[in-house]
Design a protein around this motif. Sequence first.
Motif, short mmCIF file in Angstrom:
data_model
loop_
_atom_site.label_atom_id
_atom_site.label_comp_id
_atom_site.label_asym_id
_atom_site.label_seq_id
_atom_site.Cartn_x
_atom_site.Cartn_y
_atom_site.Cartn_z
N UNK A 1 -22.44 -20.16 2.87
CA UNK A 1 -23.70 -20.05 3.61
C UNK A 1 -23.44 -19.82 5.10
N UNK A 2 -22.47 -20.54 5.66
CA UNK A 2 -22.13 -20.38 7.07
C UNK A 2 -21.57 -18.99 7.34
N UNK A 3 -20.75 -18.49 6.44
CA UNK A 3 -20.19 -17.15 6.60
C UNK A 3 -21.29 -16.10 6.58
N UNK A 4 -22.26 -16.28 5.69
CA UNK A 4 -23.38 -15.35 5.62
C UNK A 4 -24.15 -15.34 6.94
N UNK A 5 -24.34 -16.54 7.51
CA UNK A 5 -25.08 -16.64 8.77
C UNK A 5 -24.32 -16.01 9.93
N UNK A 6 -23.00 -16.15 9.92
CA UNK A 6 -22.18 -15.65 11.02
C UNK A 6 -21.85 -14.16 10.90
N UNK A 7 -21.62 -13.72 9.68
CA UNK A 7 -21.13 -12.35 9.45
C UNK A 7 -22.22 -11.39 9.00
N UNK A 8 -23.09 -11.87 8.13
CA UNK A 8 -24.09 -10.96 7.58
C UNK A 8 -23.43 -9.95 6.66
N UNK A 9 -23.68 -8.70 6.87
CA UNK A 9 -23.07 -7.58 6.14
C UNK A 9 -23.52 -7.51 4.69
N UNK A 10 -23.72 -8.64 4.05
CA UNK A 10 -24.17 -8.71 2.66
C UNK A 10 -25.14 -9.88 2.53
N UNK A 11 -25.97 -9.89 1.48
CA UNK A 11 -26.91 -11.00 1.29
C UNK A 11 -26.21 -12.35 1.23
N UNK A 12 -26.88 -13.39 1.68
CA UNK A 12 -26.30 -14.73 1.67
C UNK A 12 -25.89 -15.15 0.27
N UNK A 13 -26.69 -14.76 -0.72
CA UNK A 13 -26.39 -15.15 -2.10
C UNK A 13 -25.02 -14.65 -2.53
N UNK A 14 -24.63 -13.45 -2.09
CA UNK A 14 -23.33 -12.89 -2.46
C UNK A 14 -22.19 -13.70 -1.86
N UNK A 15 -22.34 -14.09 -0.60
CA UNK A 15 -21.31 -14.92 0.04
C UNK A 15 -21.21 -16.28 -0.64
#
Length: 272
Positions: free
Chosen positions: A180-194
């Motif tokens: 979840x933190x990676x999704x918030x910091x990086x984006x690029x793909x949906x949070x669900x995928x991360x």
Amino acid sequence: MKLRVVSALLLAPAVLVVTWFGGWAFAAGAALCSAILLQEWTVIVGATRLRATVALAALGTGAMLLAAALGLVPLAVGLAFAVAALLWVWGQVSGIAAIGWMGTGVLYAGLTGVVLIAFRLGTDGVIMILFLFAVVWSTDIAAYFAGRRIGGPKLWVRVSPKKTWSGALGGLAAALVVGALTAALVGRAPAALWIVSAGILSVFSQAGDLLESALKRHFGVKDSGHLIPGHGGVMDRVDGLTGAGVLGYLVAAAVAGSLADPVGAVIALQGY
């Protein structure tokens, strides 16, 4: 515990610096890791006196790591299985079990280095490697403390008497937070995928830990080595990384249909 913490504080920055620079520096670090893993595996399975076997395993591992560093990942993976198969057959023909075990060791040690190099060379290499490290480290730390604090039913007593289901679930929960933190910091793909990817890698990491425990129990060995104070051998520290890295890379390759930069291929397939 103090030794474990001090060792981690000394080693982690060095690993992160080499990861940041990438290139041949990172490839050399991954190769060193593979070399030590192969040496520890050789001792565990009792193959130290089988000089020809050890030489073949070392040369084969070196060749596949060089191929990976040159960006020839499919060739590197092919070499890994070819050398392993040769050693397995040799072990069967000779009747010496340790030779066959060295074939498995080539896969274990060699593919660890190969996939680390391949991840770093691939699309968003720094991000993917740091994500892998974060998932594995958070899983390991959270599983340790959750297992000690909560306790409860054992995960697999015959293989690892101290591991509990509470520890395994605690490690998984920590990995999901990392996702979840990676999704918030990086984006690029949906949070669900991360988050899903982090969960899968966490399971693979714990599987790698159990695999090493099973190997040591089979051969009656407590630690893979004594290189790292408070931790044991290198294998004792990177077993989770091996499980998450190798299995994660192979799953990504299966989804992408290619061993060459499967992360980039998956990203392209999803249109991110």
